[in-house]
Write an enzyme that holds these catalytic residues in place. Structure first.
Site, PDB file in Angstrom:
ATOM      1  N   GLY A 141       0.814  -1.210   0.000  1.00 45.52           N
ATOM      2  CA  GLY A 141       0.000   0.000   0.000  1.00 45.52           C
ATOM      3  C   GLY A 141       0.847   1.258   0.000  1.00 45.52           C
ATOM      4  O   GLY A 141       1.894   1.328  -0.658  1.00 45.52           O
ATOM      5  N   CYS A 142       0.413   2.242   0.777  1.00 42.69           N
ATOM      6  CA  CYS A 142       1.086   3.544   0.789  1.00 42.69           C
ATOM      7  C   CYS A 142       2.517   3.474   1.316  1.00 42.69           C
ATOM      8  O   CYS A 142       3.306   4.381   1.063  1.00 42.69           O
ATOM      9  CB  CYS A 142       0.275   4.535   1.616  1.00 42.69           C
ATOM     10  SG  CYS A 142      -1.346   4.921   0.913  1.00 42.69           S
ATOM     11  N   ALA A 143       2.861   2.426   2.051  1.00 43.18           N
ATOM     12  CA  ALA A 143       4.232   2.276   2.553  1.00 43.18           C
ATOM     13  C   ALA A 143       5.191   1.765   1.493  1.00 43.18           C
ATOM     14  O   ALA A 143       6.403   1.731   1.701  1.00 43.18           O
ATOM     15  CB  ALA A 143       4.253   1.341   3.761  1.00 43.18           C
TER      16      ALA A 143
END
Length: 350
Positions: A141-143
């Protein structure tokens, strides 16, 4: 002593269709407004994100029709392959290399499923060698932008002199759902856009900016904060807790723990380069680290110009920070499903 990986070059790119935030609000109202009584109550979210415009792989009319897995996947493969080749070529050219010099490709993406994976699909078009090492990464995801940078840097460090290409690509708009009459779906519609970034890394020579250390922190009992739910029609977004409140309360202790493992403290950091989930998340990060309001202006600028492109977003911020000139020690960080924080420190010598 092992040589750290240098950041040789980078490039970013977006698909051709630009959507102004007011257009997206009207499209969301058209799709959901008459069926979801809470829509108008939630509609100010679109103005409060700080986003001016975003980009998508399809014209806005495409998103106004219901789509299932086959159509979403076809749109993902077509759009992702074009964007992958674009950012990869730009990063390679900026490093004064040819595609045949690439030894390893790390591909990070959590917004579509491709088997064979994206780098295999574009190998012939891009001109990759048949013996190139391929490392596809899904689910961060966003990481994913920061964790991808960490993975790529360690692969470069393991084989000094080899060229590692990282491509982080997310087509978030393809997850738009007509059947999800939920606040989480409205939040997702108000935030997410499409984009990609590529970074060229090499250990042993070249580059004034080096990845000095990497680290991650996984908070317990936080699986429900953010993620995907797999449904018959496509991915369904999960937002079950208020992320800005979590960031304000928990991000600093987590990052402090990561830095401690690196032998550093918050006070050693000259510059924060953060994944900007949205305006409220940016404010929460500034509060968490007691930064002056406005410290994260590059983050605000990227959100305004592109929206939240999941994993790719933080690399757009890094690109702006590099153009302005990096300080001696910068911390690049992002948060993502898990719930997790991922960090790399950049040591820059003028």
């Amino acid at each position: 002593m092992k040589q750290t990986a240098a950041l040789i070059s980078m490039a970013t790119g977006v698909p051709p269709h630009v959507f102004h935030q007011t257009q997206i609000l009207e499209a969301a109202r058209f799709i959901l407004g008459s069926r979801y009584p809470q829509f108008e109550t939630l509609s100010p979210l679109f103005a409060n994100t700080g986003i001016q415009h975003r980009y998508g792989v399809k014209p806005i009319e495409w998103y106004c029709e219901p789509r299932g897995w086959p159509e979403r996947t076809q749109a993902f493969l077509e759009g992702a392959e074009v964007l992958f080749v674009d950012v990869a070529r730009k990063a390679i050219e900026r490093a004064d290399l040819s595609v045949t010099n690439i030894d390893t490709v790390v591909t990070v993406c959590s917004t579509g499923i491709a088997t064979p994976t994206l780098e295999a699909r574009v190998a012939a078009k891009l001109g990759l060698r048949p013996d190139v090492s391929r490392v596809p990464v899904f689910g961060l995801g966003c990481a994913g932008g920061v964790t991808g940078l960490s993975i790529a840097s360690r692969l470069a460090q393991a084989r000094p002199g080899t060229n590692v290409l990282l491509v982080v690509l997310e087509l978030c708009t393809l997850a738009v759902r007509h059947d999800e009459l939920t606040k989480a779906n409205i939040v997702a519609a108000s935030l997410f856009g499409d984009g990609a970034a590529a970074v060229l890394l090499r250990a042993g020579d070249g580059g004034a900016t080096r990845i000095e250390a990497t680290g991650e922190y996984l908070w317990p009992n936080t699986l429900n904060i953010m993620g995907w739910r797999v449904d018959p029609e496509g991915f369904g977004v999960i937002f079950q807790r208020t992320i800005p409140d979590f960031v304000t309360a928990h991000m600093k202790p987590g990052i402090t723990a990561i830095l401690s493992g690196m032998g550093l403290s918050i006070g050693d950091i000259d510059c924060f380069i953060c994944h900007p989930g949205g305006t409220k998340v940016i404010i929460a990060i500034e509060r968490s680290f007691s930064l002056d309001q406005g410290t994260l202006n590059n983050e605000r600028g990227v959100i305004a110009d592109y929206g939240n492109m999941s994993a790719a977003t933080v690399l757009f911020v890094l690109e702006r920070a590099r153009a302005q000139g990096l300080p001696p020690l910068a911390l690049v960080t992002s948060l993502g499903p898990g719930f997790t924080a991922s960090c790399v420190t950049l040591r820059h010598t003028a």
